[in-house]
Structures are given as structure tokens and as C-alpha cells.
Design a protein around this motif. Structure first.
Motif, PDB file in Angstrom:
ATOM      1  N   LEU A   1       0.859  -1.180   0.000  1.00 17.99           N
ATOM      2  CA  LEU A   1       0.000   0.000   0.000  1.00 17.99           C
ATOM      3  C   LEU A   1       0.896   1.231   0.000  1.00 17.99           C
ATOM      4  O   LEU A   1       1.764   1.371   0.875  1.00 17.99           O
ATOM      5  CB  LEU A   1      -0.892  -0.012   1.246  1.00 17.99           C
ATOM      6  N   CYS A   2       0.707   2.125  -0.970  1.00 15.48           N
ATOM      7  CA  CYS A   2       1.608   3.267  -1.068  1.00 15.48           C
ATOM      8  C   CYS A   2       0.909   4.466  -1.689  1.00 15.48           C
ATOM      9  O   CYS A   2      -0.149   4.344  -2.306  1.00 15.48           O
ATOM     10  CB  CYS A   2       2.857   2.909  -1.884  1.00 15.48           C
ATOM     11  N   ARG A   3       1.525   5.632  -1.561  1.00 16.63           N
ATOM     12  CA  ARG A   3       1.044   6.849  -2.218  1.00 16.63           C
ATOM     13  C   ARG A   3       1.373   6.773  -3.704  1.00 16.63           C
ATOM     14  O   ARG A   3       2.403   6.180  -4.084  1.00 16.63           O
ATOM     15  CB  ARG A   3       1.707   8.083  -1.616  1.00 16.63           C
ATOM     16  N   PRO A   4       0.556   7.389  -4.559  1.00 17.06           N
ATOM     17  CA  PRO A   4       0.878   7.393  -5.992  1.00 17.06           C
ATOM     18  C   PRO A   4       2.251   7.952  -6.292  1.00 17.06           C
ATOM     19  O   PRO A   4       2.935   7.459  -7.199  1.00 17.06           O
ATOM     20  CB  PRO A   4      -0.241   8.265  -6.591  1.00 17.06           C
ATOM     21  N   VAL A   5       2.697   8.963  -5.553  1.00 14.99           N
ATOM     22  CA  VAL A   5       4.002   9.553  -5.824  1.00 14.99           C
ATOM     23  C   VAL A   5       5.142   8.581  -5.555  1.00 14.99           C
ATOM     24  O   VAL A   5       6.243   8.717  -6.100  1.00 14.99           O
ATOM     25  CB  VAL A   5       4.188  10.848  -4.982  1.00 14.99           C
ATOM     26  N   ASP A   6       4.888   7.549  -4.716  1.00 13.77           N
ATOM     27  CA  ASP A   6       5.921   6.559  -4.387  1.00 13.77           C
ATOM     28  C   ASP A   6       5.837   5.314  -5.262  1.00 13.77           C
ATOM     29  O   ASP A   6       6.595   4.359  -5.051  1.00 13.77           O
ATOM     30  CB  ASP A   6       5.807   6.145  -2.917  1.00 13.77           C
ATOM     31  N   ARG A   7       4.928   5.299  -6.224  1.00 18.04           N
ATOM     32  CA  ARG A   7       4.660   4.098  -7.019  1.00 18.04           C
ATOM     33  C   ARG A   7       5.901   3.518  -7.679  1.00 18.04           C
ATOM     34  O   ARG A   7       6.228   2.340  -7.536  1.00 18.04           O
ATOM     35  CB  ARG A   7       3.612   4.416  -8.079  1.00 18.04           C
ATOM     36  N   ARG A   8       6.620   4.358  -8.422  1.00 19.81           N
ATOM     37  CA  ARG A   8       7.769   3.846  -9.179  1.00 19.81           C
ATOM     38  C   ARG A   8       8.859   3.320  -8.252  1.00 19.81           C
ATOM     39  O   ARG A   8       9.454   2.281  -8.488  1.00 19.81           O
ATOM     40  CB  ARG A   8       8.323   4.937 -10.093  1.00 19.81           C
ATOM     41  N   ARG A   9       9.098   4.044  -7.152  1.00 26.69           N
ATOM     42  CA  ARG A   9      10.124   3.605  -6.208  1.00 26.69           C
ATOM     43  C   ARG A   9       9.752   2.267  -5.583  1.00 26.69           C
ATOM     44  O   ARG A   9      10.612   1.374  -5.426  1.00 26.69           O
ATOM     45  CB  ARG A   9      10.300   4.685  -5.137  1.00 26.69           C
ATOM     46  N   MET A  10       8.483   2.081  -5.219  1.00 29.13           N
ATOM     47  CA  MET A  10       8.047   0.812  -4.626  1.00 29.13           C
ATOM     48  C   MET A  10       8.112  -0.319  -5.648  1.00 29.13           C
ATOM     49  O   MET A  10       8.505  -1.446  -5.324  1.00 29.13           O
ATOM     50  CB  MET A  10       6.626   0.948  -4.078  1.00 29.13           C
ATOM     51  N   CYS A  11       7.724  -0.033  -6.882  1.00 31.50           N
ATOM     52  CA  CYS A  11       7.821  -1.062  -7.928  1.00 31.50           C
ATOM     53  C   CYS A  11       9.270  -1.504  -8.127  1.00 31.50           C
ATOM     54  O   CYS A  11       9.565  -2.699  -8.244  1.00 31.50           O
ATOM     55  CB  CYS A  11       7.244  -0.537  -9.239  1.00 31.50           C
ATOM     56  N   ASP A  12      10.177  -0.536  -8.173  1.00 29.15           N
ATOM     57  CA  ASP A  12      11.593  -0.874  -8.341  1.00 29.15           C
ATOM     58  C   ASP A  12      12.079  -1.750  -7.193  1.00 29.15           C
ATOM     59  O   ASP A  12      12.840  -2.712  -7.404  1.00 29.15           O
ATOM     60  CB  ASP A  12      12.432   0.400  -8.418  1.00 29.15           C
ATOM     61  N   LEU A  13      11.633  -1.445  -5.980  1.00 30.02           N
ATOM     62  CA  LEU A  13      12.069  -2.220  -4.821  1.00 30.02           C
ATOM     63  C   LEU A  13      11.517  -3.636  -4.869  1.00 30.02           C
ATOM     64  O   LEU A  13      12.226  -4.612  -4.596  1.00 30.02           O
ATOM     65  CB  LEU A  13      11.635  -1.508  -3.542  1.00 30.02           C
TER      66      LEU A  13
END
Length: 424
Positions: A322-334
Motif C-alpha cells: 500500500l503506497c502513495r501514488p508519488v511513491d509508485r515507481r520507487r516501490m515497484c523498483d524495490l
């Protein structure tokens, strides 16, 4: 710089960007200023990164007969050095910016650095920005991210992007349009040629890809504001503009959202978040605790595992983030680097967050935190001992964790921290 408080006058806003005629940083910034972002506060955010360096001015113009706002960036200092991604990251990170503005700006520059690194075959940290490293382009990125935040936008989506055609002059020489960095940034996004010339710049495309969570037509919205931002050229027969449409999703009008948030005294309000999911059947299970811990440390609102059975009866897990939209790419990369999954799916969710507070009680000579949620009238809904604190006390005094948890709950009630009571 100020921005709307969650749950206040604009408890939820969705921004849809119409980039069907192309997109550049100054065009998107102009559309957001035209939609109501206060230019003086946008200037303040830019000044925090580049003090006494650039001045923003807004002017009403016509593009193919349409009214639009043109935001110009006037550079007041002559020196515009070539900067690396590390230079820009330091500038933004050390600036006195709201966390949401800094996060959005850093994400935009990060995705651009990665696109440039793939284009030139070098590491992202070694990328030297030329056009985008100039002060006016930094102002476009920081200004746009500040405007999005000032407008209370929680989710961004965008149309397919017109990229253009032909050739254009760059710091690397004459290149075909779309330029290589724009094509890298366009991966996974719907695009068209749209006309002659460079219609999408790397800065504009990076802002779309870092801010927007989906490429879609205009979604169902209760429209609250519309902004039109102009590009520098007035092209006969084709309006060189970006449009920003801001409103509340039709299925959850703004007045209903405000009523619900008020009913539960939700200081955090109704939050638009994303759930990222991946099914994994070939990861050493001993790795999962570290995966979850790393996601939480990186800023995920929550992360969890669900046991599942996959095809052919193979046991597996669904990882959910569960994450904020602004953190989407960073979470996907992780997720992609920390697990063995080949892909991630996502869907938007709405989280209703109760007002929260912390209190501390002492048991067996040690402090233990108690997490509290509150009702609309300020009374306690839940009072839960922090497990890690209780476990540490149990180890220290040699008692079962269960007993320490019971002792904390009893001590909290004695201190007036009880369901139905007001916090002391």
C-alpha cells in the motif's frame, strides 16, 4: 509555502492531464497556474531550490484562437552549469520544501536520469543534464510539483501523449523527434506522433511519468477547475496547449468525502492510495521478512503477504504494498529488485484514516507506547499497546509477552486511556 490540509476544503482532488497536443514542463506549469495554483507560492518553492536565480511570470496568450496561460521563466543569473543527477538531488534534498513537493520533484528527476542513462549507456549517477540541468528546467519541475501540491491533488492520470516528428537541435547535436530520452520515458505509455516538431520534451514526459499513475481518457469527475497552459509557439491550426482538469471522482463527490471525513474526525481524511501486488512462488521464504521491512522503511503505508495456491497447485505468496501514488515507481523498483517476480499489477484504493495519537504508560519499570484512534467527538475508539515495546519489556523482565500486553492494557485503562473516554 502552504497547501490544503488533508480533510479540509479540498479533501480529495484528481488531476487529469490532457497531453494530446504534447507536453513540456512550462506548459504543464502554466496549466496548473491557470487552474488556480498561486504563482507567488510556486515562486517560493522555486526560490527554496534556486534562490535569487529565476523569476516566474504568467501572461494570458492565445494559441490557435484559444485563451491559455503562458508561464515564462526568466533567468536572472548568467551562469547555467551542466549538472549531474547527484547535483540536482542535493539541491532539492537540501531545500526548505514541503516533503510532498520534494518527493515529487526528486521522482521526476530520477526517472529522467534513468532514461538518460539508458540512452547514453552510462550509470544514472554519471548522467550530466544539459537542457534539463539548466535553471529554467529545474524551475519547471519544482514549480509543477509545488503547484500540484498547492492544488490539493492526490492522484494524477493523463491522456496519451503526442510526441511529434521531424528533427530538433539539442546539446548532443541534431536528433530525430521523438528524442531518445522521450522514447525511453514513453515505454509503457500510449503515444501518438501528433504533428510536426518536438511536441513532448524530456522534462514534460518525465513529469507525466512520475506524477501520473495511469494513462487513460478523461475519467468520471465532478470538475472543479480547468487550466490551459501554453507552449512557446503559436502553431496555426493546432492549439499548442496542455489542459489540466481537476475535480473529485464522480463516484465519491467532494461534499460526500468531506462529510465522511468529518464524521470520523479523520485528520488524515480520505486518502487515495495504490495497492501494488505480485504473486511469487520461487523465493526463499526466509527472505520475506526482510522484503517487508525494506518496503516499510522505504515509505510504504503497509506491506503484507497472503498465502495462495497457483497453477498446478504450487504454494506461493501474494505480496501486497500500500503506497502513495508519488511513491509508485520507487516501490515497484524495490519489489522487482527484492523478489523474483516478473511483473506487478496495481489498482487504486481509498483509505479512510482515523485521527491517531500516542500515549505512554509504565509497566514493570519500563515505558510502553499505546496507539490510540479517536472518534468524531474526540473519544477513544481503540487503544492498542505497541507490540515491539511490550516484547522488549517481556525479554527484559523475563515474563511472557501475553502477560505484559495485559499489564499494559490494564495500566492504560487506569490512566484514563480507555475506549469511550477522552484522552487525558
Amino acid at each position: 509555502m502552504t497547501s490544503p490540509a488533508p480533510g479540509s476544503a479540498v479533501p480529495h482532488r484528481h488531476l487529469w492531464v490532457d497531453a494530446s497536443a504534447g507536453v513540456a514542463g512550462d506548459m504543464l506549469l502554466g496549466a496548473l497556474v491557470d487552474a488556480g495554483a498561486p504563482l507567488a507560492e510556486v515562486q517560493g518553492a522555486v526560490d527554496a531550490v534556486l534562490p535569487d536565480t529565476v523569476r516566474l511570470t504568467a501572461q494570458e496568450v492565445r494559441r490557435a484562437g484559444l485563451r491559455a496561460t503562458r508561464v515564462a521563466v526568466e533567468v536572472t543569473q548568467p551562469d547555467q552549469p551542466s549538472r549531474t543527477w547527484a547535483d540536482i538531488r542535493e539541491l532539492v534534498s537540501e531545500a526548505d520544501l514541503p516533503a510532498a513537493v520534494a518527493a515529487r520533484a526528486l521522482e521526476a528527476f530520477r526517472v529522467l536520469a534513468e532514461a538518460e542513462s539508458r540512452t547514453h549507456g552510462i550509470a544514472p549517477a554519471d548522467v550530466h543534464f544539459h537542457e534539463v540541468g539548466a535553471w529554467d528546467s529545474i524551475a519547471d519541475v519544482v514549480g509543477t510539483c509545488a503547484a500540484v501540491t498547492l492544488l490539493g491533488v492526490e492522484r494524477v492520470t493523463a491522456s496519451p501523449v503526442a510526441l511529434g516528428s521531424g528533427r530538433t537541435a539539442t546539446a548532443h547535436g541534431e536528433l530525430p523527434v521523438p528524442v531518445p530520452a522521450v522514447l525511453e520515458l514513453a515505454k509503457g505509455w500510449s503515444v501518438t506522433a501528433g504533428g510536426e516538431g518536438e511536441l513532448a520534451t524530456p522534462t514534460g514526459m518525465a513529469l507525466v511519468r512520475s506524477l501520473a499513475t495511469a494513462c487513460e481518457p478523461l475519467p468520471p469527475l465532478e470538475v472543479g477547475a480547468v487550466g490551459v497552459g501554453a507552449g512557446g509557439r503559436d502553431i496555426p491550426g493546432r492549439a499548442n496547449v496542455v489542459r489540466a482538469v481537476i475535480g473529485a471522482p464522480a463516484e465519491r463527490p467532494a461534499d460526500v468525502a468531506a462529510d465522511v471525513a468529518a464524521d470520523v474526525a479523520g485528520v488524515d481524511g480520505l486518502q487515495d492510495l495504490l495497492v501494488l501486488e505480485a504473486n511469487v512462488d520461487d523465493l526463499d521464504p526466509r527472505v520475506w521478512p526482510e522484503v517487508l521491512a525494506s518496503l516499510m522503511s522505504a515509505g510504504a503505508a503497509d506491506a503484507w503477504l497472503t498465502p495462495i495456491l497457483m497453477k498446478k497447485g504450487r504454494p506461493a505468496h501474494t505480496l501486497s504494498v500500500l503506497c502513495r501514488p508519488v511513491d509508485r515507481r520507487r516501490m515497484c523498483d524495490l519489489v522487482l529488485s527484492a523478489t523474483t517476480t516478473f511483473g506487478i499489477r496495481e489498482h487504486p484504493v481509498i483509505r479512510l484514516a482515523l485521527q491517531r495519537d500516542w500515549r505512554s504508560v509504565t509497566v514493570h519499570g519500563h515505558p510502553v507506547r499505546v496507539k490510540v484512534s479517536l472518534s468524531a467527538d474526540g473519544t477513544v475508539r481503540h487503544a492498542t499497546p505497541e507490540f515491539e515495546d511490550a516484547a522488549a519489556v517481556a525479554r527484559e523482565v523475563g515474563l511472557p509477552v501475553r502477560q505484559v500486553l495485559d499489564d499494559v492494557a490494564a495500566e492504560a485503562r487506569s490512566a484514563g486511556i480507555a475506549v469511550g473516554s477522552r484522552l487525558p
